[in-house]
Design an enzyme around this catalytic site. Structure first.
Site, short mmCIF file in Angstrom:
data_model
loop_
_atom_site.label_atom_id
_atom_site.label_comp_id
_atom_site.label_asym_id
_atom_site.label_seq_id
_atom_site.Cartn_x
_atom_site.Cartn_y
_atom_site.Cartn_z
N VAL A 9 44.21 48.05 33.51
CA VAL A 9 44.96 47.70 34.72
C VAL A 9 43.96 47.47 35.83
O VAL A 9 42.86 48.04 35.83
CB VAL A 9 45.97 48.81 35.13
CG1 VAL A 9 47.12 48.88 34.15
CG2 VAL A 9 45.28 50.16 35.26
N SER A 10 44.33 46.64 36.79
CA SER A 10 43.40 46.26 37.85
C SER A 10 43.23 47.34 38.91
O SER A 10 42.19 47.42 39.56
CB SER A 10 43.86 44.96 38.52
OG SER A 10 43.88 43.91 37.58
#
Length: 208
Positions: A9-10
């Protein structure tokens, strides 16, 4: 089959995204009888593959500690088609597989290999186009009297990148393609990196 379930995930606030990815891979693993080892990169961008988690995963795959790299969605692995094509090249040479559940990419199957090969061909076209544009830009600069310098040594940051990629199992050609895609200048001021260019720098590193 032993597989690495890769999650990304960013931002670290997107933990629910990790759970959703894990659930998708777990369901497929149960259906196909896979043994999964989980590796994640939380809070890491997908703009390139310079991430601790994916670097560790590639090292495990090269060492044959796992048979495949599995992601729920291709963009969790990389948003760059060129980077993905390089991963496919490494997988083919080192004998491991790549599975992206959302797009039906699965190099353990004939159909999945076909999809992967089409994407790799597009990436090759993209690299060649970038190379042509680079040559044209250099020619235009020279025509305007702009001096194209010949640096005496390579940027230490580039050397570190090359060292890291080699440790991750990337070939000289794969590294050269990536440096060209990133428009990294050669130590001698040349227009394009070649496998031998990378090999020369690696040989120098070995002597240090």
């Amino acid at each position: 089959m032993r597989v690495i379930g890769y999650l990304r995930v960013s931002t670290i606030t997107q933990e629910h995204g990790l759970d959703a990815q894990r659930a998708s891979i777990t369901a497929e693993a149960k259906r196909r009888g896979w043994q999964v080892e989980w590796i994640e990169d939380a809070g890491k961008s997908g703009k390139d593959i310079d991430r601790p988690g994916i670097t560790a995963a590639l090292a495990m795959l090269k060492a044959r500690e796992a048979d495949a790299l599995v992601v729920a969605k291709l963009d969790r692995l990389s948003r760059s088609l060129a980077d993905f094509a390089r991963l496919l090249e490494s997988a083919a040479k080192q004998g491991w597989s790549v599975v992206a559940l959302d797009l039906g990419i699965d190099t353990t199957t004939p159909t999945g290999k076909l999809v992967a090969n089409v994407m790799a061909a597009v990436a090759q076209w993209e690299r060649e186009t970038i190379g042509l544009r680079t040559k044209e830009a250099l020619a235009a600069a020279k025509a305007k009297g702009v001096h194209v310098g010949r640096p005496q040594g390579q940027d230490p940051a580039v050397v570190r990148r090359i060292r890291r990629w080699r440790k991750a199992g990337m070939t000289y050609r794969t590294i050269a393609d990536r440096l060209n895609a990133d428009a990294v200048v050669l130590p001698g001021g040349g227009a394009k990196w070649h496998p031998n260019s990378v090999r020369t720098i690696c040989a120098r590193m070995a002597r240090i």
